[in-house]
Design a protein around this motif. Sequence first.
Motif, PDB file in Angstrom:
ATOM      1  N   ARG B 118       0.823  -1.207   0.000  1.00 24.25           N
ATOM      2  CA  ARG B 118       0.000   0.000   0.000  1.00 24.25           C
ATOM      3  C   ARG B 118       0.860   1.260   0.000  1.00 24.25           C
ATOM      4  O   ARG B 118       0.707   2.136   0.831  1.00 24.25           O
ATOM      5  N   SER B 119       1.739   1.245  -0.894  1.00 27.82           N
ATOM      6  CA  SER B 119       2.565   2.438  -1.090  1.00 27.82           C
ATOM      7  C   SER B 119       3.507   2.748   0.068  1.00 27.82           C
ATOM      8  O   SER B 119       4.075   3.821   0.142  1.00 27.82           O
ATOM      9  N   THR B 120       3.588   1.866   0.950  1.00 26.53           N
ATOM     10  CA  THR B 120       4.499   2.143   2.050  1.00 26.53           C
ATOM     11  C   THR B 120       5.932   2.073   1.559  1.00 26.53           C
ATOM     12  O   THR B 120       6.285   1.217   0.768  1.00 26.53           O
ATOM     13  N   THR B 121       6.681   2.960   2.041  1.00 29.63           N
ATOM     14  CA  THR B 121       8.078   2.978   1.646  1.00 29.63           C
ATOM     15  C   THR B 121       8.830   1.913   2.434  1.00 29.63           C
ATOM     16  O   THR B 121       8.891   1.966   3.649  1.00 29.63           O
ATOM     17  N   PRO B 122       9.368   0.990   1.722  1.00 26.23           N
ATOM     18  CA  PRO B 122      10.066  -0.139   2.305  1.00 26.23           C
ATOM     19  C   PRO B 122      11.208   0.218   3.245  1.00 26.23           C
ATOM     20  O   PRO B 122      11.556  -0.564   4.102  1.00 26.23           O
TER      21      PRO B 122
END
Lengths: 210, 210
Positions: B118-122
């Motif tokens: 969900r678009s979270t920045t890894p």
Amino acid sequence: MVDAKGQDMEASPLQQSYRNGSGVYGENYLNGSGIYGLGAEPVMTEAQIEQLKKQIVAYTILSEQLVEMYRAASVQAPLRYHDPLLFSSAGLKFTTRQRWTPTQEQLQVLEKIFEKGRSTTPSRDEIKVIATELSRHGAITEANVYHWFQNKKARTKRKKSNLDKATRAPGNKISSENSSAVLPTIPEDDVLSSSTPPMIPEEDGSNNIS
Amino acid sequence: MVDAKGQDMEASPLQQSYRNGSGVYGENYLNGSGIYGLGAEPVMTEAQIEQLKKQIVAYTILSEQLVEMYRAASVQAPLRYHDPLLFSSAGLKFTTRQRWTPTQEQLQVLEKIFEKGRSTTPSRDEIKVIATELSRHGAITEANVYHWFQNKKARTKRKKSNLDKATRAPGNKISSENSSAVLPTIPEDDVLSSSTPPMIPEEDGSNNIS
DNA sequence: ACATTATGAATGAACG
DNA sequence: CGTTCATTCATAATGT
């Protein structure tokens, strides 16, 4: 403020829709005779608000730069082959550069100061001095200086974690994928010395070829 | 003009060093008599030239990384990375600065991760893992992964704010890509309520606009 | 080949 | 301060 510029906003090519004849951007552009007609509630669409904000910002920056330019009036930076922050007051064009871009001179000076100062954040007074000094090489604000140092420090530090990449990234891949390449001798060492390619970004560094 | 700032140029070893041409990585990569015959002119096929270029770049980058790794203490190139970076050897001209191009597999995986997360920045650790994993499908670095996600997120978001612009002037297409950009995050409250633009964060309260 | 578009990378600005 | 967002620049891809 440079109030006289208010007119330009209306003519912005971006959108001339909202024309709250009110002040520049100080008070109440939401009410009154907006695009929604008189007496209507301040209901702007998301998009419209966005636009408005954008213009406000643009105008703010414009003003800022005008002041700055006026102050630094003479210096003319290389302007790097790209559109400088041109804006025609009559041409109703908001080509404002929304982001400060240091000129070569400014960059050099900043860099130098950075080195000399051992990464210390110049804070406050120093920033003021620096900004003033640099303004002779082009438009600049104290905020710009401040940010520059912040970023510089952060990113410099960040780049101290390159330990393995070099051993894996380009090396093996290169020869694995494409077959036919034998590496011919590279005549000059220029090859290895003349480039300043990649940057090591925040995370890690190394560019490579696929 | 950088006036009396002194000559720190001696301290700007950005690309002075490592012209060693050999040393660690220079030795045997570029061995032998490749496709050039002995003393013959460059008779390479397009493909071979391409390959050569890539390899050279790879080595260039590699060398740089090693150097940096070795002396992880110096500031890096003040130049604004617009250096032509073209070096010629034996009459061949290499205009290189390549950039990473994800393979199909890599792209698919990245895409999948992006959606799932969900678009979270890894960020950081995850990126490391991802990069390592993806490296099996081709050359890739953590920086590549990082950038990919950054760009992906940014551009995905931007696509969401295309809701208006078609509503007014039909045919008045604003330039395709960046016209409706989101504005530089102005905390609306600040802008709307005060007449002075947000300036220096906390270091300096003085503004530049009157 | 050249023009356009897509996208990797660099970096100014802002947030927490 | 470290991290993240937003914007811009440069180039690989692609279209004409």
